[in-house]
Design an enzyme around this catalytic site. Structure first.
Site, mmCIF file in Angstrom:
data_model
loop_
_atom_site.group_PDB
_atom_site.id
_atom_site.type_symbol
_atom_site.label_atom_id
_atom_site.label_comp_id
_atom_site.label_asym_id
_atom_site.label_seq_id
_atom_site.Cartn_x
_atom_site.Cartn_y
_atom_site.Cartn_z
ATOM 1 N N ARG A 54 0.858 -1.190 -0.037
ATOM 2 C CA ARG A 54 -0.093 -0.173 -0.109
ATOM 3 C C ARG A 54 0.981 1.319 -0.087
ATOM 4 O O ARG A 54 0.503 2.318 -0.537
ATOM 5 C CB ARG A 54 -0.815 -0.085 1.120
ATOM 6 C CG ARG A 54 -1.578 1.396 1.280
ATOM 7 C CD ARG A 54 -2.808 1.132 2.316
ATOM 8 N NE ARG A 54 -2.460 0.457 3.718
ATOM 9 C CZ ARG A 54 -1.779 1.502 4.580
ATOM 10 N NH1 ARG A 54 -1.500 2.659 4.301
ATOM 11 N NH2 ARG A 54 -1.494 1.025 5.661
ATOM 12 N N LYS A 97 -7.423 4.742 -19.906
ATOM 13 C CA LYS A 97 -7.659 5.161 -21.519
ATOM 14 C C LYS A 97 -6.325 4.801 -22.382
ATOM 15 O O LYS A 97 -6.069 3.674 -22.433
ATOM 16 C CB LYS A 97 -8.313 6.617 -21.492
ATOM 17 C CG LYS A 97 -9.334 7.016 -20.347
ATOM 18 C CD LYS A 97 -10.427 5.922 -20.598
ATOM 19 C CE LYS A 97 -11.705 6.425 -19.783
ATOM 20 N NZ LYS A 97 -11.423 6.445 -18.278
ATOM 21 N N ASP A 150 -6.536 17.903 -16.376
ATOM 22 C CA ASP A 150 -6.940 16.679 -17.279
ATOM 23 C C ASP A 150 -6.307 16.472 -18.490
ATOM 24 O O ASP A 150 -7.088 17.008 -19.358
ATOM 25 C CB ASP A 150 -8.391 16.470 -16.770
ATOM 26 C CG ASP A 150 -8.807 15.130 -17.238
ATOM 27 O OD1 ASP A 150 -7.875 14.212 -17.976
ATOM 28 O OD2 ASP A 150 -9.787 14.645 -16.710
ATOM 29 N N TYR A 174 -15.874 16.505 -17.608
ATOM 30 C CA TYR A 174 -16.556 15.183 -17.583
ATOM 31 C C TYR A 174 -17.196 15.084 -16.448
ATOM 32 O O TYR A 174 -17.011 15.350 -15.283
ATOM 33 C CB TYR A 174 -15.059 14.232 -17.110
ATOM 34 C CG TYR A 174 -15.434 12.804 -16.956
ATOM 35 C CD1 TYR A 174 -16.171 12.087 -17.608
ATOM 36 C CD2 TYR A 174 -14.818 12.319 -15.685
ATOM 37 C CE1 TYR A 174 -16.536 10.615 -17.312
ATOM 38 C CE2 TYR A 174 -15.220 10.965 -15.187
ATOM 39 C CZ TYR A 174 -15.900 10.203 -15.958
ATOM 40 O OH TYR A 174 -16.258 8.896 -15.575
#
Length: 373
Positions: A47, A196, A171, A99
């Site tokens: 983690r 993406k 972004d 978005y």
């Protein structure tokens, strides 16, 4: 080094123990101490850090020309960490066509926590200046935007943000580091949904935030990454690093396909509008030509006849897959307003396309028959 070289070599060296050229993911969740109780290899628990994630973050920082990167389990986790690194009472300026997942975070989750926001047309710098308040700490830009492919002036937004004592986050998921380098244009942070184009094969979730400088805001983002635990699995990091090696080639080929498709659609009698910055008629074409090295593989278009006509066109395609997401090797099409739900501001006659790597003639032929009815 040039981007193509960085995409293959940054964060990647032959394995010291075996000489293996292709890296292998280290799946262990925990790492052994030495006799003195120290961690000689620098990793304690996955983690907090993992060799595969460290390699991916080195690669992402190199691609964007940044100093550090934090990888997350999804793009939404990455954007959420940026907003949570702010304080209750702070104010965020975001695009009016942001978005819908980011809009939902700001409206439904972070507003309850005390973070305020204004949605502004970021292509209008005067409107951005007018939206600045004494509590503005962040301008969140999205260029090209989703789904209208608006182009915002990164340098201009950075100047406005810094004059107000705020920071600029871009972004850049649609553009990728292949076509746009926001940090070099003055942005403080770059965010990607690595699901993406960086993943590129529709088989891995991920997100990332890359910093120009390791400042206090990025330190809080890193803290949220490890203490909040929204980290990508080692195998996901390995998949992303493997895929990024072909990123420049994929994006440039997909961009060439998208340009040809946009020009076909712009000349079609059933199409009322095409949103693609590579078209000279696009409002952001000149700006995109200045701050991007290519116009990307995302486009949207509107058809005559409204919602029903748009849904009918999407229903008749045979080669495009009707699916959400973008950036994979396969071409996708979807009716965005249906996906975004009742709060959408997306036109009902609009279809969004992610252009893949199929032969462009086949893609155009499929659209031709779908538009013919």
């Amino acid at each position: 080094m040039q981007l193509e070289t960085l995409a293959i070599h940054a964060g990647r060296e032959p394995d010291l123990a075996t000489g293996a050229v292709a890296p292998s993911p280290i799946l262990s969740t925990t790492f052994a101490r030495d006799a003195q109780g120290d961690y000689p290899h620098g990793h304690i628990y996955s983690r907090s850090s993992n060799p595969a994630r460290a390699a991916l973050e080195t690669l992402l920082a190199a691609l964007e020309g940044g100093t550090a990167a934090a990888a997350f389990a999804s793009g939404s986790a990455a954007s959420m960490a940026v907003f949570q690194a702010l304080s209750p009472g702070d104010h965020v300026i975001a695009p009016d066509d942001v978005y819908h997942g980011t809009r939902t975070q700001l409206r439904e989750l972070l507003a309850r926590w005390g973070l305020s926001h204004s949605l502004v047309d970021l292509t209008d710098l005067d409107a951005v200046r007018a939206a600045i308040t004494p509590s503005t700490r962040l301008i969140w830009a999205e260029t090209p935007s989703n789904p209208l492919l608006k182009i915002s002036d990164i340098s201009g937004l950075a100047e406005i943000a810094h004059a107000a004592g705020a920071q600029l986050v871009v972004d850049s998921t649609f553009a990728t580091p292949v076509l746009q380098r926001p940090l070099a244009l003055g942005a403080d942070l770059v965010m990607h949904s690595t699901t993406k184009y960086l993943g590129g094969h529709s088989d891995v979730l991920g997100g990332a935030v890359i910093a120009r400088e390791p400042d206090a805001l990025f330190a809080r983002i890193r803290d949220l990454q490890t203490k909040g635990g929204s980290v990508p699995a080692p195998f996901d990091c390995w998949l992303l690093q493997r895929s990024i090696g072909t990123l420049p080639l994929r994006v440039r080929a997909q961009t060439a396909n998208a340009q040809a498709i946009a020009e076909f659609l712009a000349a079609h009698s059933q199409v009322s509008a095409v949103h693609y910055p590579g078209l000279r008629t696009h409002a952001g074409h000149v700006l995109a030509s200045r701050q991007m090295s290519g116009y990307g593989a995302m486009l949207s278009f509107q058809v005559h006849g409204g919602r029903d006509a748009a849904l009918a066109v999407a229903g008749r395609v045979q080669l495009y897959t009707r699916a959400t997401s973008l950036g994979g090797i396969e071409s996708l099409i979807e009716h965005r307003a249906s996906v975004e739900g009742p709060h959408t501001s997306t036109p009902q006659d609009l279809l969004r396309m992610s252009v893949g790597l199929e032969h462009v003639d086949d893609l155009i032929d499929d659209l031709r028959q779908a538009l013919a009815g």
